[in-house]
Design a protein around this motif. Sequence first.
Motif, PDB file in Angstrom:
ATOM      1  N   ASP A 131       1.455  -3.533   0.907  1.00 34.87           N
ATOM      2  CA  ASP A 131       0.766  -2.825   0.876  1.00 34.87           C
ATOM      3  C   ASP A 131       0.534  -1.801   1.676  1.00 34.87           C
ATOM      4  OD1 ASP A 131      -2.265  -1.731   0.113  1.00 34.87           O
ATOM      5  OD2 ASP A 131      -3.597  -3.177   0.901  1.00 34.87           O
ATOM      6  N   ARG A 134      -1.756   0.326   3.414  1.00 34.61           N
ATOM      7  CA  ARG A 134      -2.476  -0.852   4.207  1.00 34.61           C
ATOM      8  C   ARG A 134      -1.195  -0.796   5.742  1.00 34.61           C
ATOM      9  NH1 ARG A 134      -5.616  -5.477   5.361  1.00 34.61           N
ATOM     10  NH2 ARG A 134      -6.487  -5.406   3.202  1.00 34.61           N
ATOM     11  N   ARG A 137      -2.404   2.700   7.198  1.00 34.71           N
ATOM     12  CA  ARG A 137      -4.058   2.708   8.525  1.00 34.71           C
ATOM     13  C   ARG A 137      -3.788   1.752   9.342  1.00 34.71           C
ATOM     14  NH1 ARG A 137      -9.051   2.152   6.250  1.00 34.71           N
ATOM     15  NH2 ARG A 137      -9.021   3.504   4.672  1.00 34.71           N
ATOM     16  N   PHE A 138      -2.986   0.658   9.442  1.00 35.32           N
ATOM     17  CA  PHE A 138      -2.114   0.344  10.903  1.00 35.32           C
ATOM     18  C   PHE A 138      -1.673   1.048  11.791  1.00 35.32           C
ATOM     19  CE2 PHE A 138      -3.724  -4.188   9.267  1.00 35.32           C
ATOM     20  CZ  PHE A 138      -4.045  -4.204  10.268  1.00 35.32           C
ATOM     21  N   GLN A 209      -3.859  -8.606   8.491  1.00 39.13           N
ATOM     22  CA  GLN A 209      -4.613  -9.163   7.979  1.00 39.13           C
ATOM     23  C   GLN A 209      -4.600 -11.312   7.789  1.00 39.13           C
ATOM     24  OE1 GLN A 209      -2.418  -7.008   4.362  1.00 39.13           O
ATOM     25  NE2 GLN A 209      -2.965  -8.699   3.676  1.00 39.13           N
ATOM     26  N   ARG A 264      -9.830  -8.612   8.480  1.00 39.97           N
ATOM     27  CA  ARG A 264      -9.916  -7.854   6.831  1.00 39.97           C
ATOM     28  C   ARG A 264     -10.121  -6.270   6.454  1.00 39.97           C
ATOM     29  NH1 ARG A 264     -12.423 -12.603   7.140  1.00 39.97           N
ATOM     30  NH2 ARG A 264     -11.906 -14.440   5.534  1.00 39.97           N
ATOM     31  N   VAL A 266      -9.821  -2.201   8.743  1.00 43.68           N
ATOM     32  CA  VAL A 266      -9.393  -2.161   9.037  1.00 43.68           C
ATOM     33  C   VAL A 266     -10.132  -0.193   9.149  1.00 43.68           C
ATOM     34  CG1 VAL A 266      -7.285  -1.257  10.795  1.00 43.68           C
ATOM     35  CG2 VAL A 266      -7.450  -3.209   8.987  1.00 43.68           C
ATOM     36  N   SER A 320      -2.584   8.806   0.153  1.00 50.15           N
ATOM     37  CA  SER A 320      -2.864   8.348   1.106  1.00 50.15           C
ATOM     38  C   SER A 320      -3.745   9.142   2.691  1.00 50.15           C
ATOM     39  CB  SER A 320      -2.067   7.692   1.531  1.00 50.15           C
ATOM     40  OG  SER A 320      -2.520   6.442   2.466  1.00 50.15           O
TER      41      SER A 320
END
Length: 366
Positions: A131, A134, A137-138, A209, A264, A266, A320
């Motif tokens: 993903d 994700r 995002r992190f 996650q 779950r 973020v 994104s």
Amino acid sequence: MNLSSPSVLPHPLAAYGWDEGWEAEFSVYAEQGLVPGRVVRVDRGQCDVVTADGTLRADTEFVVPRDPMKVVCTGDWAAVDAGGDPRYVRTLLPRRTAFVRSTSSKRSEGQILAANVDHAIVAVPLAVELDLGRVERFLALAWESGAQPLVVLTKADLVPDATGLSYLVQDVETTAPGVPVLPVSAVAGDGLDVLVAAVAGGTSVLLGQSGAGKSTLANALLGEDVMDVRATRDVDGKGRHTTTTRNLLLLPGGGVLIDTPGLRGVGLWDAGTGVGQVFSEIEELAESCRFQDCAHGSEPGCAVLAAVDSGELPERRLESYRKLMRENQWIVAKTDARLRAEIRRDWKRKGAAGRAAMEAKRGRLR
């Protein structure tokens, strides 16, 4: 006669990150008879603090600010009562870095997950499809914290084909410019020596996650089974929260590790700089746009859109980037009335421009 200068013993808290900078910050509290310590765990209004005399339990009632960003957090350096029962945390030293996310609260609050972190290890499992959104995002939160991100692709033993694994690493490297990407198998031990060397001597926070293999990775770094490990579901790779609190633990190879529960949600929290760092290639392209305030939507002379058309920039990356920038702008606006009004005006302006363009198009078709 030995004229050599006497050896200076290291500070008892040096292994936990204590240095001359913290010593200087703490000097005023030392004069008040307080002792320094690092918070290794927080729960229910109390915390465990490691001091020169060992780990003690301290109450945090004197550090209960209205701002949730200033609550006691794992990784904080604290000034604690020298004696007495109960013991109290009297104040916190200014944080050098802080990993923060937004909460699901309607009050738009930030939640601090770890303080004074040098390395942010983002655990990404290879047991399921990557993903990349994700990961981005992190990384945005990691860069914003002030720590150096590091992506660890866990469960690499589940990808036995070396060529396939190299392609996965390459995909993540494209998603994480300027960030080391390391495939690791905690079961087989592959890549662990490189990871241990990368995080030695500093404070690392382990993020990811549920089911990302963080507890297994933490145990491998610690050299013993300290963290509880449970199997993940084969369907989606998700697992239960085996870690329920944030714990700061000494690493045998040097440095300390903060393990966190699986995240779950973020949400970004004022992470504009972090988003820009994750999408640095887009930020660089934007400097060549014709208009300084180009939104990279349909503006003429947009260098970003030109890069998408030529195949230089993947369209997924641009989408994104837009998503995270919009989310971050909205989070900031929820706490800034002036910015909120500006965003509404911008939306109205763009809406009017879009309607005018549609009307002109209809006129040409008549």
